[in-house]
Design an enzyme around this catalytic site. Sequence first.
Site, short mmCIF file in Angstrom:
data_model
loop_
_atom_site.label_atom_id
_atom_site.label_comp_id
_atom_site.label_asym_id
_atom_site.label_seq_id
_atom_site.Cartn_x
_atom_site.Cartn_y
_atom_site.Cartn_z
N GLU A 25 -74.96 10.66 -15.74
CA GLU A 25 -73.72 10.92 -15.03
C GLU A 25 -74.00 11.40 -13.61
O GLU A 25 -73.29 11.03 -12.66
CB GLU A 25 -72.89 11.98 -15.77
N LYS A 103 -61.58 11.80 -17.29
CA LYS A 103 -62.73 10.89 -17.33
C LYS A 103 -62.30 9.68 -18.14
O LYS A 103 -62.21 9.74 -19.38
CB LYS A 103 -63.92 11.56 -18.02
N PHE A 176 -57.58 64.74 -5.14
CA PHE A 176 -57.70 63.31 -4.87
C PHE A 176 -56.84 62.89 -3.68
O PHE A 176 -55.84 63.53 -3.35
CB PHE A 176 -57.22 62.50 -6.09
N LEU A 235 -51.74 45.95 -19.96
CA LEU A 235 -50.75 45.79 -18.90
C LEU A 235 -49.36 45.89 -19.50
O LEU A 235 -49.10 45.26 -20.53
CB LEU A 235 -50.91 44.44 -18.19
#
Length: 296
Positions: A25, A103, A176, A235
């Site tokens: 290929e 293909k 922080f 999430l």
Amino acid sequence: MIILTDTISLNRMQFYGYHGVLPEERRIGQRFDVDVSLTCDLYQAGSSDQLDQTVNYADVYERVKAIVEGPPCALIETVAERIAGAVLLGFPLVSACRVKVIKPNPPISGHYDSVSVDIERSRSIAYLGLGSNIKDRENFLKRALEALQEEPKIQVVRSSSIYETDPYGPVAQNDFLNMITEIETLLPPVALLQILHEIEADLDRKRDVHWGPRTIDLDLLLFDQMITHSEELSLPHPEIARRAFVLKPLVEIAPHLVVPGINRSVMDLWQNLNEKEGVRLWKKNNGEGKFGLFES
């Protein structure tokens, strides 16, 4: 809000390339067919009849051709991924892209018409929490934003002000600096999370102590309206509704955003939060842009 889902489709584009796992290929090559479907709002183009209001499909064709007839890949999955990325990066009007790589005559035994892969990629909006409490805290935030912006598939949209916050958890440590950043990304959530971990590592983030001091902390809080729970990623972030240092900057840039699963707006969550203390405005954002508050 009505979201238009107009499409531009380029079907059965034919190219000759050298993609494949087998040596023949790569040596002889073969034909590849490609379908590309672009989701975009075409109202302005239809109203104005102007080419600059739409996606020039001749340009799309050339980008696809450069990939399929370019450097060889072992997998057509990679070819499809590169096509989708090139289209989304190259054409801001496109909100989503579906790519099918075929293909027609693969060199494997059996009786079938063809083999193909079909993928869909889109632009997503995510919200990140940034925090630092070691050394030059503001500089670590800036460097993290710069690192995000340097990623080809991430665009920093806007950032909140910086807030100085009391440390969260049982570990004694410095205060922080926290902020929230909205990004647009072409990455899926897990891939985005990996990028965040790489940026943390580059900025010397250590994970020796849970809730301990850190040069930079990058949390993926929200990703579109996605709800997911796994060992690797949850999430929305499971603590989003209980943390003042997340909600205060988030309400600044996205007050009406509805948190999925909770089905309440950011503003509603903030107004009903019991513990709002310990979050103080530290530096005001001077506008939206490439690096948000760090623009001169």
